[in-house]
Scaffold this active site. Sequence first.
Site, short mmCIF file in Angstrom:
data_model
loop_
_atom_site.label_atom_id
_atom_site.label_comp_id
_atom_site.label_asym_id
_atom_site.label_seq_id
_atom_site.Cartn_x
_atom_site.Cartn_y
_atom_site.Cartn_z
N MET A 69 1.54 -4.84 9.54
CA MET A 69 1.41 -3.61 8.78
C MET A 69 0.34 -2.69 9.37
SD MET A 69 3.80 -3.79 6.71
CE MET A 69 3.42 -2.15 6.09
N GLU A 70 -0.68 -3.29 9.96
CA GLU A 70 -1.72 -2.49 10.59
C GLU A 70 -1.16 -1.75 11.81
OE1 GLU A 70 -3.72 -4.96 7.77
OE2 GLU A 70 -2.16 -5.43 9.25
N ASP A 101 1.09 17.19 12.43
CA ASP A 101 0.13 18.20 11.96
C ASP A 101 -0.36 19.06 13.11
OD1 ASP A 101 -1.66 19.43 10.07
OD2 ASP A 101 -3.27 18.24 10.96
N LEU A 158 -0.41 -4.14 -1.43
CA LEU A 158 -0.46 -5.60 -1.44
C LEU A 158 -0.93 -6.20 -0.10
CD1 LEU A 158 2.82 -6.27 -3.44
CD2 LEU A 158 0.48 -6.08 -4.29
N CYS A 159 -1.38 -5.35 0.83
CA CYS A 159 -1.89 -5.84 2.10
C CYS A 159 -3.30 -6.40 1.94
CB CYS A 159 -1.91 -4.72 3.14
SG CYS A 159 -0.29 -4.36 3.86
N HIS A 160 -3.59 -7.44 2.72
CA HIS A 160 -4.93 -8.01 2.71
C HIS A 160 -5.87 -7.18 3.59
CE1 HIS A 160 -2.23 -11.37 1.72
NE2 HIS A 160 -3.24 -11.85 1.01
#
Length: 339
Positions: free
Chosen positions: A111-112, A126, A75-77
């Site tokens: 969010m980014e 990793d 739902l992020c733009h």
Amino acid sequence: MSELSHVDREGRARMVDVSAKADTARIAVAAGELQTTAEVIALVRADNMPKADVLSTARIAGINGAKKTSELIPLCHQLALSSVNMSFGFTDTTITIEATAKTKGPTGVEMEALTAVAVAGLTLHDMVKAVDPAATLNGVRLITKEGGKHGHWVRPEAEQHAGHHHEKHEKPTAAPAPLAGEGRTAAVVVASTGAAAGTRTDTTGPVLAKWLAEQGFSVRGPLVFADADIAYGLSEALSSEPDLIITTGGTGASPTDATPEATLALIDRELPGVADAIRQAGTAKFPLAALSRGVAGLVGRTVIVNLPGSPGGVKDGVAVLTPILEHLLAQVAGGGNHE
């Protein structure tokens, strides 16, 4: 907030309509850490892992993760990111991660920044799993954000992980009573080409971060930059408009020492008495402390103080700042007793 923004009145997931919102400058800072072993830390710092160039790979992965956030989080733009900066630090058994994301648009970049930290941390996992398959990514969290309707937001509690940034062999600084006032913020900026490259351990930034957290500040950093990048580092620290920035390192007479010049280029008003008091405190014990060119001053309502890059210089700086810091910040905020 009384309701979830991504859920409509029928309880269904939705993408928020931001078409009516004005474009503003948006900044978000997130952090996290990879808990691992002392052996892994030594290998990474020596660039001797089976998968080489560990931090460079994690940095690129974090930036790429930020750019792909809208593909990963449903739902992020989609945002036109203007900048993503990744920085890393070390304790005895952790690699700390911080991401700063910037854009100009109708919605935030929290969010980014968070995705950048998570992807960088997973990439670190990793890279080190051959040596430590039990490594753990911890504490991915938003530190601060800027822009939009809600303006400036800072994580409400004092930074929970600030105490993790000190080396285990260091003696903790005694904690005076917390400063008056709630929600004060600080950033610690380290100027050290060796620490930025991972070839030496910074022992000053973690001490300052711990001391500030004990004073009740929400602490960002230590942010470690090479001497040549210290002007950019100060700009990054100022982007969240903290109440206080303390730098350590880069104050001497070496051709690469550039912290005072970078600070003077930013400040509106100098605080020469503060810088002189720190120099005098150091010179009383160690004559070479007189060579420090550190300055102090104000950028708007942010106080910047330069400290030397030695443990002794930081100790002297803390001793000078402790009795005056509350009054100084109160005056800068428009209060304080002038009698």
